[in-house]
Design a protein around this motif. Sequence first.
Motif, short mmCIF file in Angstrom:
data_model
loop_
_atom_site.label_atom_id
_atom_site.label_comp_id
_atom_site.label_asym_id
_atom_site.label_seq_id
_atom_site.Cartn_x
_atom_site.Cartn_y
_atom_site.Cartn_z
N GLN A 176 0.85 -1.20 0.00
CA GLN A 176 0.00 0.00 0.00
C GLN A 176 0.88 1.25 0.00
N VAL A 177 0.27 2.39 -0.32
CA VAL A 177 1.05 3.62 -0.48
C VAL A 177 1.43 4.26 0.85
N ASP A 178 0.64 4.01 1.90
CA ASP A 178 0.94 4.64 3.19
C ASP A 178 0.34 3.81 4.32
N GLU A 179 0.65 4.22 5.56
CA GLU A 179 0.20 3.44 6.72
C GLU A 179 -1.31 3.43 6.87
N ALA A 180 -1.95 4.55 6.55
CA ALA A 180 -3.41 4.61 6.66
C ALA A 180 -4.05 3.56 5.75
N GLN A 185 -2.59 0.80 4.71
CA GLN A 185 -2.27 -0.51 5.28
C GLN A 185 -3.25 -0.88 6.37
N ARG A 186 -3.55 0.07 7.23
CA ARG A 186 -4.50 -0.21 8.32
C ARG A 186 -5.88 -0.53 7.77
N GLU A 187 -6.26 0.17 6.73
CA GLU A 187 -7.58 -0.05 6.12
C GLU A 187 -7.69 -1.47 5.57
N VAL A 188 -6.62 -1.94 4.94
CA VAL A 188 -6.63 -3.30 4.40
C VAL A 188 -6.73 -4.33 5.53
N TYR A 189 -6.06 -4.05 6.64
CA TYR A 189 -6.05 -5.00 7.76
C TYR A 189 -7.35 -5.02 8.56
N ARG A 190 -8.16 -3.95 8.45
CA ARG A 190 -9.33 -3.83 9.33
C ARG A 190 -10.26 -5.04 9.28
N PRO A 191 -10.68 -5.53 8.11
CA PRO A 191 -11.58 -6.69 8.11
C PRO A 191 -10.93 -7.96 8.65
N LEU A 192 -9.61 -8.08 8.49
CA LEU A 192 -8.92 -9.24 9.04
C LEU A 192 -8.91 -9.20 10.56
#
Length: 229
Positions: A167-171, A173-180
């Motif tokens: 991903q382009v930034d930490e925000a 990355q966190r968004e991708v991880y949220r459902p997991l």
Amino acid sequence: MSIAENLTDIRAQIAQLEHANQRPSGAVRLLAVSKTKPVADLEAAYEAGQRCFGENYVQEAVEKHAALAHLTDIEWHFIGPLQSNKAKAVAQTMDWIHSVDREKIALRLSENRPQDMAPLNVLIQVNLSGEASKSGVSLDEIASMAELVNSLPSLTLRGLMAIPAPQVDEASQREVYRPLTQAFLELSQRYDHIDTLSIGMSDDLSAAIASGSTMVRVGTAIFGARNYG
């Protein structure tokens, strides 16, 4: 810098991120990804206190397991994709596998786990980004795979693993991880022995630890650039 110095730096970084995210000290375990590295490098890491090592290739993992059999407190993790015809070798040597994503693999692992060994600790690999090139079940398939693994006598379901697309930034990355993270919480409410969320590598440690990771997989930052033979 030496492997010992690199480990000190990574451990300090993890501790700092635990504190910043109001996680308990020691909540995140460090898995040293030692694929393609010589046995001498693993021995150096062991001398520096590292006990958990992750391997991606079956033959290499088996060879290292044999070479370091005298170090009985090493915890061996198989973290790469696994073909069913190689499941027996993993079942007979490893303590953990992070990449279970098919019924056939789970069945082979359980069938081939020696009775005198503790059950094999299993993480279900989740394909968060829907990438055709990556292994893993979809978020919708976690529940059925968990039920299968939990039913097998020689396996212990411990949690989930994922390798999301960059991903382009930490925000992001966190968004991708949220459902997991949500799926992991739901799984832990259903099964008492769910305690491991294996997410986070060198490029997304901060986002992963903020998202509830309990195990991060770090290779290059410990051992240096990969060796390809």
